[in-house]
Motif scaffolding. Sequence first.
Motif, PDB file in Angstrom:
ATOM      1  N   PRO A 162       0.818  -1.224   0.000  1.00 22.36           N
ATOM      2  CA  PRO A 162       0.000   0.000   0.000  1.00 22.36           C
ATOM      3  C   PRO A 162       0.845   1.265   0.000  1.00 22.36           C
ATOM      4  CG  PRO A 162      -0.860  -1.582   1.578  1.00 22.36           C
ATOM      5  CD  PRO A 162       0.472  -2.106   1.124  1.00 22.36           C
ATOM      6  N   ARG A 163       1.960   1.225   0.722  1.00 21.23           N
ATOM      7  CA  ARG A 163       2.810   2.416   0.790  1.00 21.23           C
ATOM      8  C   ARG A 163       3.456   2.712  -0.554  1.00 21.23           C
ATOM      9  NH1 ARG A 163       6.869   2.818   5.760  1.00 21.23           N
ATOM     10  NH2 ARG A 163       4.813   2.803   6.745  1.00 21.23           N
ATOM     11  N   ALA A 164       3.987   1.672  -1.207  1.00 24.84           N
ATOM     12  CA  ALA A 164       4.609   1.869  -2.520  1.00 24.84           C
ATOM     13  C   ALA A 164       3.568   2.292  -3.553  1.00 24.84           C
ATOM     14  CB  ALA A 164       5.305   0.584  -2.955  1.00 24.84           C
ATOM     15  N   ARG A 165       2.394   1.678  -3.481  1.00 25.00           N
ATOM     16  CA  ARG A 165       1.324   2.033  -4.425  1.00 25.00           C
ATOM     17  C   ARG A 165       0.923   3.497  -4.262  1.00 25.00           C
ATOM     18  NH1 ARG A 165      -1.963  -1.757  -3.097  1.00 25.00           N
ATOM     19  NH2 ARG A 165      -3.357  -0.534  -1.775  1.00 25.00           N
ATOM     20  N   ALA A 166       0.769   3.939  -3.022  1.00 17.71           N
ATOM     21  CA  ALA A 166       0.395   5.332  -2.774  1.00 17.71           C
ATOM     22  C   ALA A 166       1.487   6.285  -3.248  1.00 17.71           C
ATOM     23  CB  ALA A 166       0.119   5.536  -1.287  1.00 17.71           C
ATOM     24  N   ARG A 167       2.746   5.882  -3.087  1.00 15.01           N
ATOM     25  CA  ARG A 167       3.852   6.744  -3.510  1.00 15.01           C
ATOM     26  C   ARG A 167       3.834   6.938  -5.020  1.00 15.01           C
ATOM     27  NH1 ARG A 167       7.905   3.738  -1.901  1.00 15.01           N
ATOM     28  NH2 ARG A 167       7.608   4.390   0.267  1.00 15.01           N
ATOM     29  N   VAL A 168       3.613   5.855  -5.766  1.00 14.28           N
ATOM     30  CA  VAL A 168       3.568   5.951  -7.233  1.00 14.28           C
ATOM     31  C   VAL A 168       2.354   6.764  -7.673  1.00 14.28           C
ATOM     32  CG1 VAL A 168       3.350   4.650  -9.368  1.00 14.28           C
ATOM     33  CG2 VAL A 168       4.827   3.796  -7.546  1.00 14.28           C
ATOM     34  N   HIS A 169       1.207   6.532  -7.048  1.00 18.75           N
ATOM     35  CA  HIS A 169       0.013   7.291  -7.397  1.00 18.75           C
ATOM     36  C   HIS A 169       0.211   8.781  -7.133  1.00 18.75           C
ATOM     37  CE1 HIS A 169      -2.595   3.456  -6.831  1.00 18.75           C
ATOM     38  NE2 HIS A 169      -2.223   3.606  -8.081  1.00 18.75           N
ATOM     39  N   ARG A 170       0.931   9.093  -6.070  1.00 19.20           N
ATOM     40  CA  ARG A 170       1.184  10.498  -5.743  1.00 19.20           C
ATOM     41  C   ARG A 170       2.013  11.170  -6.844  1.00 19.20           C
ATOM     42  NH1 ARG A 170       0.066  12.896  -1.100  1.00 19.20           N
ATOM     43  NH2 ARG A 170       0.987  14.934  -0.715  1.00 19.20           N
ATOM     44  N   VAL A 171       3.005  10.458  -7.342  1.00 22.64           N
ATOM     45  CA  VAL A 171       3.831  10.994  -8.425  1.00 22.64           C
ATOM     46  C   VAL A 171       2.991  11.203  -9.686  1.00 22.64           C
ATOM     47  CG1 VAL A 171       5.753  10.495  -9.972  1.00 22.64           C
ATOM     48  CG2 VAL A 171       5.978  10.043  -7.518  1.00 22.64           C
ATOM     49  N   LEU A 172       2.176  10.221 -10.023  1.00 20.18           N
ATOM     50  CA  LEU A 172       1.365  10.307 -11.243  1.00 20.18           C
ATOM     51  C   LEU A 172       0.338  11.425 -11.155  1.00 20.18           C
ATOM     52  CD1 LEU A 172       0.733   6.506 -11.927  1.00 20.18           C
ATOM     53  CD2 LEU A 172       2.308   8.030 -13.139  1.00 20.18           C
ATOM     54  N   GLY A 174       0.349  14.240  -9.496  1.00 26.86           N
ATOM     55  CA  GLY A 174       0.905  15.585  -9.556  1.00 26.86           C
ATOM     56  C   GLY A 174       1.785  15.850 -10.758  1.00 26.86           C
ATOM     57  N   SER A 175       1.869  14.895 -11.670  1.00 23.50           N
ATOM     58  CA  SER A 175       2.773  15.026 -12.808  1.00 23.50           C
ATOM     59  C   SER A 175       2.315  16.095 -13.799  1.00 23.50           C
ATOM     60  CB  SER A 175       2.890  13.687 -13.532  1.00 23.50           C
ATOM     61  OG  SER A 175       3.629  13.823 -14.729  1.00 23.50           O
ATOM     62  N   ARG A 176       3.310  16.799 -14.371  1.00 25.79           N
ATOM     63  CA  ARG A 176       3.048  17.752 -15.452  1.00 25.79           C
ATOM     64  C   ARG A 176       3.678  17.281 -16.755  1.00 25.79           C
ATOM     65  NH1 ARG A 176       4.305  23.784 -13.278  1.00 25.79           N
ATOM     66  NH2 ARG A 176       3.768  24.153 -15.464  1.00 25.79           N
ATOM     67  N   ALA A 177       4.005  15.999 -16.821  1.00 28.03           N
ATOM     68  CA  ALA A 177       4.624  15.465 -18.036  1.00 28.03           C
ATOM     69  C   ALA A 177       3.645  15.543 -19.205  1.00 28.03           C
ATOM     70  CB  ALA A 177       5.040  14.016 -17.811  1.00 28.03           C
ATOM     71  N   PRO A 178       4.123  15.861 -20.399  1.00 25.18           N
ATOM     72  CA  PRO A 178       3.229  15.923 -21.560  1.00 25.18           C
ATOM     73  C   PRO A 178       2.656  14.549 -21.883  1.00 25.18           C
ATOM     74  CG  PRO A 178       5.526  16.065 -22.243  1.00 25.18           C
ATOM     75  CD  PRO A 178       5.526  16.165 -20.754  1.00 25.18           C
ATOM     76  N   LEU A 179       1.400  14.515 -22.311  1.00 28.93           N
ATOM     77  CA  LEU A 179       0.753  13.255 -22.655  1.00 28.93           C
ATOM     78  C   LEU A 179       0.990  12.853 -24.110  1.00 28.93           C
ATOM     79  CD1 LEU A 179      -2.670  13.579 -20.799  1.00 28.93           C
ATOM     80  CD2 LEU A 179      -0.565  12.468 -20.025  1.00 28.93           C
ATOM     81  N   ARG A 216      -1.008  20.692 -19.591  1.00 32.59           N
ATOM     82  CA  ARG A 216      -0.329  19.941 -18.540  1.00 32.59           C
ATOM     83  C   ARG A 216      -0.140  20.759 -17.269  1.00 32.59           C
ATOM     84  NH1 ARG A 216       5.992  19.151 -20.320  1.00 32.59           N
ATOM     85  NH2 ARG A 216       6.404  21.239 -21.118  1.00 32.59           N
ATOM     86  N   ALA A 217       0.002  22.079 -17.382  1.00 27.89           N
ATOM     87  CA  ALA A 217       0.129  22.908 -16.182  1.00 27.89           C
ATOM     88  C   ALA A 217      -1.157  22.874 -15.369  1.00 27.89           C
ATOM     89  CB  ALA A 217       0.486  24.340 -16.559  1.00 27.89           C
ATOM     90  N   VAL A 218      -2.291  22.885 -16.063  1.00 28.70           N
ATOM     91  CA  VAL A 218      -3.587  22.805 -15.387  1.00 28.70           C
ATOM     92  C   VAL A 218      -3.765  21.419 -14.759  1.00 28.70           C
ATOM     93  CG1 VAL A 218      -6.093  22.812 -15.759  1.00 28.70           C
ATOM     94  CG2 VAL A 218      -4.646  24.541 -16.868  1.00 28.70           C
ATOM     95  N   ARG A 219      -3.401  20.382 -15.522  1.00 29.24           N
ATOM     96  CA  ARG A 219      -3.485  19.019 -14.992  1.00 29.24           C
ATOM     97  C   ARG A 219      -2.664  18.889 -13.704  1.00 29.24           C
ATOM     98  NH1 ARG A 219       0.069  15.193 -16.846  1.00 29.24           N
ATOM     99  NH2 ARG A 219       0.180  16.235 -18.866  1.00 29.24           N
ATOM    100  N   GLY A 220      -1.444  19.419 -13.739  1.00 29.43           N
ATOM    101  CA  GLY A 220      -0.597  19.342 -12.553  1.00 29.43           C
ATOM    102  C   GLY A 220      -1.104  20.194 -11.412  1.00 29.43           C
ATOM    103  N   GLY A 221      -1.626  21.384 -11.729  1.00 35.81           N
ATOM    104  CA  GLY A 221      -2.141  22.274 -10.693  1.00 35.81           C
ATOM    105  C   GLY A 221      -3.285  21.659  -9.926  1.00 35.81           C
ATOM    106  N   TRP A 222      -4.244  21.098 -10.658  1.00 39.20           N
ATOM    107  CA  TRP A 222      -5.372  20.463  -9.974  1.00 39.20           C
ATOM    108  C   TRP A 222      -4.973  19.125  -9.376  1.00 39.20           C
ATOM    109  CZ3 TRP A 222      -8.841  23.209  -8.122  1.00 39.20           C
ATOM    110  CH2 TRP A 222      -9.336  24.344  -8.787  1.00 39.20           C
ATOM    111  N   GLY A 223      -4.018  18.432  -9.996  1.00 35.12           N
ATOM    112  CA  GLY A 223      -3.537  17.187  -9.422  1.00 35.12           C
ATOM    113  C   GLY A 223      -2.961  17.388  -8.037  1.00 35.12           C
ATOM    114  N   ARG A 224      -2.253  18.488  -7.840  1.00 30.73           N
ATOM    115  CA  ARG A 224      -1.682  18.771  -6.520  1.00 30.73           C
ATOM    116  C   ARG A 224      -2.764  19.055  -5.487  1.00 30.73           C
ATOM    117  NH1 ARG A 224       2.139  21.006  -9.948  1.00 30.73           N
ATOM    118  NH2 ARG A 224       1.194  23.089  -9.885  1.00 30.73           N
ATOM    119  N   VAL A 225      -3.872  19.652  -5.914  1.00 34.34           N
ATOM    120  CA  VAL A 225      -4.996  19.862  -4.994  1.00 34.34           C
ATOM    121  C   VAL A 225      -5.594  18.519  -4.583  1.00 34.34           C
ATOM    122  CG1 VAL A 225      -7.331  20.819  -4.783  1.00 34.34           C
ATOM    123  CG2 VAL A 225      -5.532  22.155  -5.901  1.00 34.34           C
ATOM    124  N   LEU A 226      -5.739  17.613  -5.545  1.00 34.22           N
ATOM    125  CA  LEU A 226      -6.341  16.318  -5.269  1.00 34.22           C
ATOM    126  C   LEU A 226      -5.447  15.429  -4.404  1.00 34.22           C
ATOM    127  CD1 LEU A 226      -7.840  15.510  -8.793  1.00 34.22           C
ATOM    128  CD2 LEU A 226      -8.944  16.616  -6.847  1.00 34.22           C
TER     129      LEU A 226
END
Length: 316
Positions: A162-172, A174-179, A216-226
Amino acid sequence: MRRLPSPTVGPYAPPVPESELTVVSADGSRLHTELHGPEDAPAVLLAHGWVCSTAFWAPVVRALSADHRVIVYDQRGHGRSPAPGPGGYSTHALADDLVAVLEATLPPGRRAVLAGHSMGGMTLMAAADRLALRERAAAVVLCSTGASRLVDRSRVVPLRSPRARARVHRVLLGSRAPLGPVTPLAKRLVRYVTMGPGADPAAVDMCARILHACPRAVRGGWGRVLLDLELEASIGELTLPTAVIVGTADRLTPPEHADALAAALPHCTGLIELPGLGHMTPVEDPEAVTGVIRGLVEEFGTSHPTTAVEAKEQTT
């Protein structure tokens, strides 16, 4: 204004609105808003989720607009609503935007059934203590959403820890990587992450185009809120009649979120589980979602909003 690459024909093509307007929120943010259907018909407002747009609701708008006044708007930074400034990403801002749209589109004395998908549902919860919501909403639909612990409960990455899964989900999240472009591989990923295995390929294509169109900036901005979303205290404030919808195969907001909401809501009218569906329930089964909305309109849409206290008094 950005024009989204959407289908032009078929059930997933966004219908042409009766009218469009720009609503100005409390901090000056401008929100693209559309009105569909007869002006004097029962009103429904639809709030879309993270990295989506008004186009996401196309099948539901098509089904409802023949005999409902349907209001849809682009959340700030999405669709044709400009991105906010650095301080413009918060659940408080989402609530401000919802209130602004309600006040701009509903005449005094009119109420609407409000339906929010994913971050749109979080928007409704964030606005639960607002007087405008109590005065202008008759009932609520919380669709494929959650109030907290999004990272902990997500099942996108199938890691045992669960800890590793949450860590990866957290990175994804908040990511601003281009799709990148919408390729066959991109559509397979969209299906896996957001939809059930039986999703219509045309629906997958539509969702992929909408998601990839979000800056991607918007995706990352709202991702950080979530990432650190905490709206559990707001659930008790949502005293209006509220239905909860979830797909049993939802990886982003799994059914335990819906279970928690249904248990905590003061006036839950029902928990509707849609077997085999993923996170994009309004697109995967628009008939089911539309049916829930219609039911609330018929029961509560033309009357004074019934709070949890009033509902309890009526049964005693």
